[in-house]
Design an enzyme around this catalytic site. Structure first.
Site, PDB file in Angstrom:
ATOM      1  CB  CYS A  43      -0.991  -0.004   1.156  1.00  0.00           C
ATOM      2  SG  CYS A  43      -0.351  -0.697   2.680  1.00  0.00           S
ATOM      3  CG  HIS A  94      -0.056   3.061   5.269  1.00  0.00           C
ATOM      4  ND1 HIS A  94       0.081   1.888   4.559  1.00  0.00           N
ATOM      5  CD2 HIS A  94       0.309   2.760   6.537  1.00  0.00           C
ATOM      6  CE1 HIS A  94       0.509   0.928   5.349  1.00  0.00           C
ATOM      7  NE2 HIS A  94       0.652   1.434   6.558  1.00  0.00           N
TER       8      HIS A  94
END
Length: 454
Positions: A43, A94
């Site tokens: 990710c 993230h």
């Protein structure tokens, strides 16, 4: 953007179990990309590529929970803010820690070193978590430890009522007011919505478990995807009600392939790749080819399909062309603008991708150029596998021995990219004399962008 959604996990890509009626309708009304790739098989790197148009190895996000997005990078949000757009980021972040004191990944994440919140990258508004959360009651459970929801830089209490229920709904509850306020102010808006679903911890609510009650533990996976789809439908209804649906570009993709260690993974990792080889963390198609579409009623012809290999690297240059933004320096941009394919589908046969798509996953590297993929090792890039993605989309037959000239050409492309990425990571891209050495913005714009927080 979904999180860990497999290529075969939507109805518009052939799934007959998971109900995704809103995404399926978008595919009917817009364009579907049949060969669209996440820049990485995990990710964080993919997310950075989305915002910058640059391969994550250029700025040090080599893997999930590694590094952070440097201030010197120019992001999609920044260029839109410069053009007068209200900018908001919602859901998963993230791309660095959101606190200098703690991280959801513990001390090893070095929160003081890797602190890099959305406010540093062009966002007016943000409602984000550092990393993954449980997909039902997301402020609870192990995933919530040192991983609160941050609303414009302020951590919310876990007991906050607005954090109860489905994680996708929790996120969309913040998106819609942002859009409504922008429209009311007659200001164009850019809302980046990165859902947490269907990343683990995969927990569906009662309504969704009942919908898939005959599928055992897999009901949780199917349920969280359907909940996300419902929120996308809710977004579309809001855009229509506000009168901006026809003039809004709406896109959807995933950050990598589905979680799970085996081809026939099941239970709460029941995502599927549509027959493609590999899964999350792999550089084979199942790890990086992702379900992708776009709707833009005034510009995109309904019901079209783009088969040209495309990537999350292409978002930045596409949006840059839409708003007429020109880069202020010569830093490498690894994506291309897809605008000609979006607004004039008839141009597809004559549109050629002039940049290959590079991938790196720890010690593995690969390159997609045209209909072929070359797979090799970063450290020992003298051994190669070559796959014809047109004839062999499942990558079952290595044809390297049949095309030595093509292998030689593509291997040189990989080596050249690795050298270029290494130079970028050394800081070479940020040495332009017009750039502020700390914030990375042109000197004549640095004062208006610099805030006390930065």
């Amino acid at each position: 953007m979904a999180d860990d959604l497999g290529y075969g996990d939507t109805g518009f890509n052939g799934n007959t179990i998971i109900q995704t009626p809103n995404l399926d309708q978008m595919a009917k009304e817009g364009v579907k990309f049949s060969h669209f790739y996440s820049a990485s098989s995990v990710c964080s790197p993919t997310r950075g590529s989305f915002l910058t148009g640059r391969h994550p190895h250029r700025y040090g996000i080599f893997w999930a929970n590694v590094g952070h997005l440097p201030k010197e990078e120019i992001t999609l949000a920044e260029i839109l803010k410069e053009q007068g757009y209200a900018t908001g980021h919602f859901g998963k972040w993230h791309l660095g820690t959101l606190s200098k004191q703690f991280s959801s990944k513990g001390k090893k994440r070095k929160p003081d070193v890797n602190y890099s919140p959305p406010a540093w990258h062009g966002y007016d508004v943000s409602f984000v978590t550092e990393s993954a959360v449980a997909l039902w009651d997301p402020a609870k459970g192990q995933r919530a430890k040192n991983n609160p929801f941050w609303l414009d830089g302020k951590a919310l209490e876990p007991s906050d009522a607005q954090l109860q229920g489905g994680a996708s709904r929790v996120v969309m509850d913040q998106v819609l007011p942002f859009i409504e306020q922008s429209v009311k102010a007659n200001q164009p808006f850019a809302a980046i919505v990165w859902f947490h679903a269907p990343h683990m911890d995969v927990v569906a609510g009662p309504k969704y478990l009942e919908k898939y009650q005959n599928y055992g533990e897999a009901a949780h996976y199917y349920g969280v995807v359907t909940e996300m789809d419902e929120q996308i439908g809710r977004l579309r209804k809001a855009l229509k009600k506000l009168g901006v649906e026809r003039n809004t570009l709406l896109t959807f993709t995933s950050d990598n392939g589905p979680e799970g260690k085996t081809k026939n993974s099941n239970g709460r990792t029941a995502g599927v790749t549509g027959g493609l080889r590999g899964r999350k963390r792999d550089l084979f198609e199942g790890g990086v080819r992702v379900p992708t579409l776009a709707v833009w009623p005034k510009h995109i012809t309904a019901g079209t399909t783009v088969s040209l290999p495309s990537s999350t690297l292409d978002y930045f240059p596409t949006v840059a062309e839409i708003v007429g933004y020109s880069m202020p320096d010569s830093r490498p941009i690894d994506g291309i603008s897809l605008l000609p394919l979006l607004i004039n589908n008839k141009s597809q046969p004559n549109f050629k991708r002039h940049k290959a798509i590079p991938f790196i996953a720890k010690e593995k590297a690969s390159l997609i150029d045209g209909g072929y993929k070359l797979v090799t090792s970063v450290k020992n890039n003298n051994k190669f596998e070559l796959y014809d993605l047109v004839k062999d989309p499942s990558e079952t037959s290595d044809v390297a021995s049949q095309y030595p000239e093509l292998v030689a050409k593509m291997s040189q492309q990989i080596k050249a990219f690795l050298a270029s990425a290494k130079a970028s990571h050394s800081g070479a891209d940020y040495h332009d004399k017009n750039y502020h050495p700390v914030v990375g913005w042109p000197i004549n714009q640095a004062k208006k962008r610099l805030t006390s927080d930065e």
